[in-house]
Design a protein around this motif. Structure first.
Motif, mmCIF file in Angstrom:
data_model
loop_
_atom_site.group_PDB
_atom_site.id
_atom_site.type_symbol
_atom_site.label_atom_id
_atom_site.label_comp_id
_atom_site.label_asym_id
_atom_site.label_seq_id
_atom_site.Cartn_x
_atom_site.Cartn_y
_atom_site.Cartn_z
ATOM 1 N N SER A 34 0.793 -1.226 0.000
ATOM 2 C CA SER A 34 0.000 0.000 0.000
ATOM 3 C C SER A 34 0.830 1.283 0.000
ATOM 4 C CB SER A 34 -0.927 0.013 1.228
ATOM 5 O OG SER A 34 -0.162 -0.055 2.423
ATOM 6 N N VAL A 35 2.124 1.184 0.232
ATOM 7 C CA VAL A 35 2.970 2.380 0.324
ATOM 8 C C VAL A 35 3.254 2.936 -1.071
ATOM 9 C CG1 VAL A 35 5.251 3.238 0.988
ATOM 10 C CG2 VAL A 35 4.007 1.677 2.503
ATOM 11 N N LEU A 36 3.091 4.230 -1.225
ATOM 12 C CA LEU A 36 3.267 4.870 -2.523
ATOM 13 C C LEU A 36 4.709 4.762 -3.018
ATOM 14 C CD1 LEU A 36 1.211 8.191 -2.071
ATOM 15 C CD2 LEU A 36 0.509 6.072 -3.219
ATOM 16 N N ASN A 37 4.849 4.458 -4.308
ATOM 17 C CA ASN A 37 6.152 4.431 -4.997
ATOM 18 C C ASN A 37 7.167 3.485 -4.355
ATOM 19 O OD1 ASN A 37 5.006 6.358 -6.646
ATOM 20 N ND2 ASN A 37 6.048 8.079 -5.690
ATOM 21 N N ASN A 38 6.653 2.453 -3.736
ATOM 22 C CA ASN A 38 7.532 1.516 -3.036
ATOM 23 C C ASN A 38 8.465 0.771 -3.985
ATOM 24 O OD1 ASN A 38 8.007 1.156 -0.354
ATOM 25 N ND2 ASN A 38 6.659 -0.603 -0.117
ATOM 26 N N GLU A 39 7.966 0.470 -5.172
ATOM 27 C CA GLU A 39 8.793 -0.273 -6.124
ATOM 28 C C GLU A 39 10.051 0.508 -6.513
ATOM 29 O OE1 GLU A 39 8.544 -3.393 -7.126
ATOM 30 O OE2 GLU A 39 6.849 -3.564 -5.738
ATOM 31 N N LEU A 40 9.931 1.825 -6.486
ATOM 32 C CA LEU A 40 11.062 2.670 -6.865
ATOM 33 C C LEU A 40 12.042 2.904 -5.719
ATOM 34 C CD1 LEU A 40 9.171 5.418 -8.919
ATOM 35 C CD2 LEU A 40 10.651 3.620 -9.832
ATOM 36 N N PHE A 41 11.553 2.851 -4.472
ATOM 37 C CA PHE A 41 12.365 3.352 -3.362
ATOM 38 C C PHE A 41 12.698 2.339 -2.268
ATOM 39 C CE2 PHE A 41 10.721 7.217 -5.251
ATOM 40 C CZ PHE A 41 11.806 8.088 -5.176
ATOM 41 N N PHE A 42 11.895 1.294 -2.095
ATOM 42 C CA PHE A 42 12.097 0.417 -0.934
ATOM 43 C C PHE A 42 13.488 -0.225 -0.948
ATOM 44 C CE2 PHE A 42 12.017 -3.598 1.325
ATOM 45 C CZ PHE A 42 11.399 -3.273 2.514
ATOM 46 N N LYS A 43 13.835 -0.896 -2.045
ATOM 47 C CA LYS A 43 15.123 -1.611 -2.090
ATOM 48 C C LYS A 43 16.295 -0.635 -1.995
ATOM 49 C CE LYS A 43 17.926 -4.879 -4.733
ATOM 50 N NZ LYS A 43 19.155 -4.039 -4.567
ATOM 51 N N ASP A 44 16.177 0.503 -2.671
ATOM 52 C CA ASP A 44 17.280 1.473 -2.637
ATOM 53 C C ASP A 44 17.497 2.012 -1.225
ATOM 54 O OD1 ASP A 44 17.727 1.117 -5.297
ATOM 55 O OD2 ASP A 44 16.804 3.006 -5.946
ATOM 56 N N PHE A 45 16.402 2.192 -0.493
ATOM 57 C CA PHE A 45 16.553 2.690 0.878
ATOM 58 C C PHE A 45 17.161 1.615 1.773
ATOM 59 C CE2 PHE A 45 14.639 4.768 4.828
ATOM 60 C CZ PHE A 45 15.569 5.794 4.817
ATOM 61 N N MET A 46 16.778 0.379 1.567
ATOM 62 C CA MET A 46 17.400 -0.722 2.311
ATOM 63 C C MET A 46 18.901 -0.759 2.041
ATOM 64 S SD MET A 46 15.453 -2.593 4.307
ATOM 65 C CE MET A 46 16.395 -4.108 4.398
ATOM 66 N N ASP A 47 19.265 -0.588 0.779
ATOM 67 C CA ASP A 47 20.691 -0.584 0.426
ATOM 68 C C ASP A 47 21.409 0.583 1.097
ATOM 69 O OD1 ASP A 47 20.270 -2.807 -1.133
ATOM 70 O OD2 ASP A 47 20.161 -1.691 -3.023
ATOM 71 N N LEU A 48 20.771 1.757 1.117
ATOM 72 C CA LEU A 48 21.384 2.928 1.744
ATOM 73 C C LEU A 48 21.589 2.711 3.240
ATOM 74 C CD1 LEU A 48 22.421 5.809 1.663
ATOM 75 C CD2 LEU A 48 20.046 6.611 1.809
ATOM 76 N N ILE A 49 20.607 2.093 3.890
ATOM 77 C CA ILE A 49 20.734 1.788 5.319
ATOM 78 C C ILE A 49 21.934 0.870 5.557
ATOM 79 C CG2 ILE A 49 19.630 0.602 7.263
ATOM 80 C CD1 ILE A 49 16.918 1.577 6.037
ATOM 81 N N GLU A 50 22.069 -0.133 4.710
ATOM 82 C CA GLU A 50 23.189 -1.071 4.842
ATOM 83 C C GLU A 50 24.531 -0.371 4.651
ATOM 84 O OE1 GLU A 50 23.204 -4.181 5.731
ATOM 85 O OE2 GLU A 50 21.058 -4.656 5.708
ATOM 86 N N LEU A 51 24.557 0.646 3.795
ATOM 87 C CA LEU A 51 25.806 1.346 3.479
ATOM 88 C C LEU A 51 26.118 2.499 4.425
ATOM 89 C CD1 LEU A 51 25.522 1.526 -0.421
ATOM 90 C CD2 LEU A 51 27.264 0.278 0.876
ATOM 91 N N SER A 52 25.178 2.844 5.307
ATOM 92 C CA SER A 52 25.332 4.058 6.112
ATOM 93 C C SER A 52 26.601 4.050 6.943
ATOM 94 C CB SER A 52 24.110 4.241 7.026
ATOM 95 O OG SER A 52 22.987 4.610 6.269
ATOM 96 N N GLN A 53 26.973 2.894 7.464
ATOM 97 C CA GLN A 53 28.154 2.841 8.321
ATOM 98 C C GLN A 53 29.435 3.058 7.514
ATOM 99 O OE1 GLN A 53 28.020 -0.289 11.201
ATOM 100 N NE2 GLN A 53 30.106 0.048 11.904
ATOM 101 N N SER A 54 29.402 2.746 6.227
ATOM 102 C CA SER A 54 30.575 3.019 5.389
ATOM 103 C C SER A 54 30.708 4.511 5.102
ATOM 104 C CB SER A 54 30.488 2.234 4.074
ATOM 105 O OG SER A 54 29.421 2.695 3.264
ATOM 106 N N HIS A 55 29.583 5.235 5.160
ATOM 107 C CA HIS A 55 29.610 6.685 4.971
ATOM 108 C C HIS A 55 30.024 7.402 6.259
ATOM 109 C CE1 HIS A 55 26.349 5.741 1.779
ATOM 110 N NE2 HIS A 55 27.539 5.755 1.223
ATOM 111 N N ASN A 56 29.602 6.853 7.392
ATOM 112 C CA ASN A 56 29.910 7.434 8.696
ATOM 113 C C ASN A 56 30.029 6.280 9.686
ATOM 114 O OD1 ASN A 56 29.774 8.521 11.330
ATOM 115 N ND2 ASN A 56 28.499 10.229 10.691
ATOM 116 N N GLY A 57 31.220 6.092 10.231
ATOM 117 C CA GLY A 57 31.465 4.936 11.089
ATOM 118 C C GLY A 57 30.584 4.846 12.311
#
Length: 356
Positions: A34-57
């Motif tokens: 039911s979340v709007l535009n999920n197909e465009l953003f859900f996976k990318d946001f999950m990937d960004l969360i996983e990468l956050s520690q590489s951007h800032n320890g």
């Protein structure tokens, strides 16, 4: 021709953002159809969360998800209605607001961003080098919901230029620079602050466990983290240490452990008397700002005298945690869960934006 969004439209945008953020959890992230535009953003946001520690320890996955979940809980229709109902948005003259954001904890500047957009102004955003990815991603998401917002949101990497007012957050040292540089503009300039807990010895173990959350969440890097305890004479710290014991695994994180070792060594070489449980040092000190992996404490004789002191020194204090001992104090375990109407430094950001 630019379309002026109504307050209701802007509110609904952030409600949809709240629904998007609600999918991400420290327990299990679950994609909702039911979340709007999920197909465009859900996976990318999950990937960004996983990468956050590489951007800032310091941006561990757990802490980033905690910040996201906190915003999901805040951005509900009920909360947004409660918040904006206190203001009159009808006479806004849209202006460009420069936002200089801190990066000590994930999404720390997001509240200012929301205030600017809801108020109908344009946001000219300079992110911290420590947090350059999360907010721009969320901005892309809300622009996908309402493309007209593209005209209201700009991210800049260099010098801020062509703005009408500014909200800048930094250290006490950088605030002097901000005060000088922005002296000709309406502004909110935020300095370093710390949070305190006032104890009287009647607290429960559950409250002390919750106090551990106030101390250790985000490794203690936020202005809402408790860095100072006020305790009565002859206070027994046993209950405090028993309460924070569940947070012992924090020492397994290398950056925190390095700070613990370094600051403990500095204290010991200076012959300071310490209380220590192998992942946190407790030091008697009149200052509010304690180093990472340490908390200062100070004894008080008279609670009324302490109350007066806290009022006098309020510009150094962000939050006060207590068991209803101090007026306007908040419950243990809630410092990192502010409501939308809990303004940093007690300066009403919406009111500032509405009077420009």
């Amino acid at each position: 021709m630019q379309i002026i969004l109504t307050l209701e439209q802007k509110k609904n945008i952030f409600i949809e953002l709240g629904k998007f953020l609600s999918q991400f959890s420290t327990v299990k992230s679950l994609k909702k159809i039911s979340v709007l535009n999920n197909e465009l953003f859900f996976k990318d946001f999950m990937d960004l969360i996983e990468l956050s520690q590489s951007h800032n320890g310091w941006y561990t996955k757990e802490n980033v998800l905690f910040a996201i979940h906190s915003w999901a809980e805040a951005l509900t229709e009920e909360n947004l209605n409660c918040w904006i109902s206190a203001y009159n948005f009808s006479n806004i003259q849209p202006k460009t607001i420069g936002l200089i954001l801190a990066g000590n904890i994930p999404l720390v500047g997001f509240h200012d961003f929301v205030c600017v957009i809801l108020s109908g102004h344009k946001a000219l955003v300079k992110t911290s080098s420590s947090d350059q990815h999360l907010l721009p991603f969320l901005a892309k998401y809300i622009i996908s919901i309402e493309p007209e917002l593209k005209n209201q949101i700009t991210f800049v990497e260099g010098k801020l230029e062509n703005f009408d007012a500014v909200i800048a957050t930094g250290s006490t040292n950088t605030s002097r620079y901000f005060d000088y540089y922005f002296k000709e503009k309406p502004s909110i300039i935020r300095k370093s602050r710390n949070s305190v807990a006032v104890l009287d010895g009647t607290e429960s173990k559950e409250q002390m466990i919750a106090l551990g959350e106030d101390i250790f969440r985000y490794f203690g890097l936020g202005c809402r983290n408790v860095s100072k305890l006020f305790v009565p004479k002859r206070y027994n710290f046993d209950l405090f240490f028993n309460g924070i014991f569940p947070y012992q695994d924090i020492i397994k994180y290398e950056k925190y452990a390095n700070n613990y070792d370094y600051n403990k060594a500095v204290f010991l070489m200076s012959n300071f008397k310490l209380l220590d449980n192998e992942f946190l040092t407790i030091k008697e000190d009149a200052s509010y700002a304690s180093p990472i992996a340490s908390v200062f404490y100070e004894y008080y004789d008279d609670l009324n005298v302490l109350k007066n002191r806290i009022v006098t020194e309020s510009e150094q204090i962000q939050c006060i945690v207590s068991n209803n001992l101090i007026e306007k104090s908040i419950p243990f375990g809630t410092t990192q869960k502010p409501q939308l109407w809990d303004y940093a430094d007690n300066v009403d950001t919406i009111e500032f934006l509405l009077t420009l």
